[in-house]
Write a protein that holds these residues in place. Structure first.
Motif, PDB file in Angstrom:
ATOM      1  N   SER A   1       0.837  -1.207   0.000  1.00 45.27           N
ATOM      2  CA  SER A   1       0.000   0.000   0.000  1.00 45.27           C
ATOM      3  C   SER A   1       0.868   1.252   0.000  1.00 45.27           C
ATOM      4  CB  SER A   1      -0.936  -0.008   1.203  1.00 45.27           C
ATOM      5  OG  SER A   1      -0.230   0.288   2.382  1.00 45.27           O
ATOM      6  N   LYS A   2       2.041   1.151   0.606  1.00 46.97           N
ATOM      7  CA  LYS A   2       2.982   2.278   0.554  1.00 46.97           C
ATOM      8  C   LYS A   2       3.449   2.526  -0.875  1.00 46.97           C
ATOM      9  CE  LYS A   2       3.387   3.901   4.695  1.00 46.97           C
ATOM     10  NZ  LYS A   2       2.875   5.258   4.954  1.00 46.97           N
ATOM     11  N   ILE A   3       3.763   1.423  -1.559  1.00 47.90           N
ATOM     12  CA  ILE A   3       4.204   1.551  -2.952  1.00 47.90           C
ATOM     13  C   ILE A   3       3.095   2.177  -3.782  1.00 47.90           C
ATOM     14  CG2 ILE A   3       4.859   0.262  -5.011  1.00 47.90           C
ATOM     15  CD1 ILE A   3       6.125  -1.828  -3.089  1.00 47.90           C
ATOM     16  N   LEU A   4       1.867   1.689  -3.564  1.00 54.76           N
ATOM     17  CA  LEU A   4       0.736   2.221  -4.317  1.00 54.76           C
ATOM     18  C   LEU A   4       0.568   3.713  -4.076  1.00 54.76           C
ATOM     19  CD1 LEU A   4      -1.709   1.770  -6.122  1.00 54.76           C
ATOM     20  CD2 LEU A   4      -3.032   1.227  -4.078  1.00 54.76           C
ATOM     21  N   SER A   5       0.630   4.122  -2.822  1.00 55.67           N
ATOM     22  CA  SER A   5       0.396   5.535  -2.559  1.00 55.67           C
ATOM     23  C   SER A   5       1.552   6.382  -3.069  1.00 55.67           C
ATOM     24  CB  SER A   5       0.164   5.769  -1.067  1.00 55.67           C
ATOM     25  OG  SER A   5       1.348   5.561  -0.345  1.00 55.67           O
ATOM     26  N   SER A   6       2.729   5.766  -3.196  1.00 58.60           N
ATOM     27  CA  SER A   6       3.848   6.490  -3.805  1.00 58.60           C
ATOM     28  C   SER A   6       3.565   6.771  -5.277  1.00 58.60           C
ATOM     29  CB  SER A   6       5.120   5.671  -3.651  1.00 58.60           C
ATOM     30  OG  SER A   6       6.218   6.374  -4.170  1.00 58.60           O
TER      31      SER A   6
ATOM     32  N   GLU B   1       0.608   6.891  -6.640  1.00 58.90           N
ATOM     33  CA  GLU B   1      -0.521   7.821  -6.716  1.00 58.90           C
ATOM     34  C   GLU B   1      -0.092   9.240  -6.383  1.00 58.90           C
ATOM     35  OE1 GLU B   1      -3.203   5.829  -4.105  1.00 58.90           O
ATOM     36  OE2 GLU B   1      -4.257   4.806  -5.759  1.00 58.90           O
ATOM     37  N   LYS B   2       0.806   9.352  -5.428  1.00 56.19           N
ATOM     38  CA  LYS B   2       1.284  10.690  -5.064  1.00 56.19           C
ATOM     39  C   LYS B   2       2.055  11.329  -6.212  1.00 56.19           C
ATOM     40  CE  LYS B   2       3.941  13.186  -1.556  1.00 56.19           C
ATOM     41  NZ  LYS B   2       4.895  13.061  -0.438  1.00 56.19           N
ATOM     42  N   THR B   3       2.913  10.517  -6.845  1.00 54.40           N
ATOM     43  CA  THR B   3       3.668  11.042  -7.985  1.00 54.40           C
ATOM     44  C   THR B   3       2.734  11.500  -9.091  1.00 54.40           C
ATOM     45  OG1 THR B   3       5.381   9.434  -7.445  1.00 54.40           O
ATOM     46  CG2 THR B   3       5.527  10.534  -9.576  1.00 54.40           C
ATOM     47  N   LEU B   4       1.749  10.668  -9.396  1.00 55.99           N
ATOM     48  CA  LEU B   4       0.773  11.020 -10.433  1.00 55.99           C
ATOM     49  C   LEU B   4       0.039  12.305 -10.078  1.00 55.99           C
ATOM     50  CD1 LEU B   4       0.827   9.281 -12.837  1.00 55.99           C
ATOM     51  CD2 LEU B   4      -0.326   7.551 -11.462  1.00 55.99           C
ATOM     52  N   SER B   5      -0.348  12.433  -8.842  1.00 56.14           N
ATOM     53  CA  SER B   5      -1.121  13.613  -8.471  1.00 56.14           C
ATOM     54  C   SER B   5      -0.233  14.849  -8.416  1.00 56.14           C
ATOM     55  CB  SER B   5      -1.820  13.387  -7.135  1.00 56.14           C
ATOM     56  OG  SER B   5      -1.050  13.868  -6.071  1.00 56.14           O
ATOM     57  N   MET B   6       1.039  14.669  -8.122  1.00 49.89           N
ATOM     58  CA  MET B   6       1.953  15.809  -8.181  1.00 49.89           C
ATOM     59  C   MET B   6       2.088  16.295  -9.611  1.00 49.89           C
ATOM     60  SD  MET B   6       4.889  14.415  -5.576  1.00 49.89           S
ATOM     61  CE  MET B   6       6.027  15.785  -5.544  1.00 49.89           C
ATOM     62  N   LEU B   7       2.238  15.352 -10.544  1.00 49.69           N
ATOM     63  CA  LEU B   7       2.318  15.737 -11.952  1.00 49.69           C
ATOM     64  C   LEU B   7       1.037  16.433 -12.381  1.00 49.69           C
ATOM     65  CD1 LEU B   7       4.039  12.563 -13.398  1.00 49.69           C
ATOM     66  CD2 LEU B   7       4.960  14.877 -13.367  1.00 49.69           C
TER      67      LEU B   7
END
Ligand SMILES: [Zn+2]
Length: 220
Positions: free
Chosen positions: A56-61, A63-69
């Motif tokens: 889940s940490k990997i997933l949120s990483s 998702e976070k990158t995508l949302s930052m972009l």
DNA sequence: ATGATTTGACCCGC
DNA sequence: GCGGGTCAAATCAT
């Protein structure tokens, strides 16, 4: 200059596709862990939970990158994929022939998701960021209808809206009713991000300077 | 602390 | 009054 931007765009879209792929595979992994957890095929329950936690940490990483972009102004569209397709709907044409101005900005589409992804409605697959502002049970429908508005409504006054309601007959289908087109700009944030990059660089320099000074201070 | 979602209340047209 | 759409306070997540 112009060409550099085109190249950047293409590279970014490849990067974004790769991030989506990583996100998707991680979701598969999590589903697999869930399954194993149910069957208790692990000797240690703690070990299983650790794996789930890490996944889940990997997933949120991702998702976070995508949302930052996305918040930096890049179009973060879901790439075309055999198991996930978005079909434009036929009836978007002339149900809006009356005097209504607003209705000309309405159309439907059917988003199909792969069977594993049926739990969560495919809100972000169109590359825009949405905020949920309501949910309602509708007559004759077992699934609730979700109401979403563009995330840039307050910052840019974008009035785009859409409704999603999972199909009763085929849960892999999510009919989407769009209301209003986006007036939010993706170019402006890109310009801002360039400015921010400059700031970040100088911030970084300052930070490094400060760090070096602190190191030096600690030595003495 | 900030930002997003949840969910019952509220509103409006029929 | 009823059904669909929106608001907003409480709650959740990061
Ligand atoms: Zn918008």
């Amino acid at each position: 200059m112009e060409e550099a931007i085109i190249t950047l765009r293409r590279q970014m879209s490849e990067i974004i596709s790769e991030l989506w792929h990583g996100k998707e595979v991680t979701e598969q992994l999590i589903r697999k862990y869930d399954h194993q957890h149910l069957n208790q095929s692990y000797s240690s329950l703690h070990e299983s939970e650790t794996h789930q936690f890490l996944a889940s940490k990997i997933l949120s990483s991702f998702e976070k990158t995508l949302s930052m972009l996305s918040s930096s102004g890049f179009m973060v569209c879901y790439p075309i994929h055999p198991t996930t397709t978005s079909l434009p709907d036929q009836d978007c044409t002339e149900q809006c022939s009356k005097k209504r101005k607003i209705s000309s900005l309405r159309w439907n589409e059917q988003v199909r998701v792969c069977p594993g992804r049926v739990e969560r409605p495919p809100v972000a697959v169109d590359g825009h960021s949405w905020r949920k502002y309501g949910q309602k049970q509708i007559l004759g429908g077992n699934f609730p209808r979700g109401y979403y508005r563009c995330a840039h409504r307050d910052s840019q006054g974008c009035l785009a809206t859409k409704q999603l309601q999972q199909s009763d007959h085929d849960p892999t289908i999510f009919p989407v009713n769009h209301r209003g087109t986006h007036t939010c700009s993706h170019l402006e944030p890109i310009m801002i991000s360039v400015e921010e990059l400059r700031d970040l660089k100088s911030d970084h320099r300052h930070h490094h300077q400060q760090q070096q000074e602190m190191e030096r201070a600690r030595v003495f």
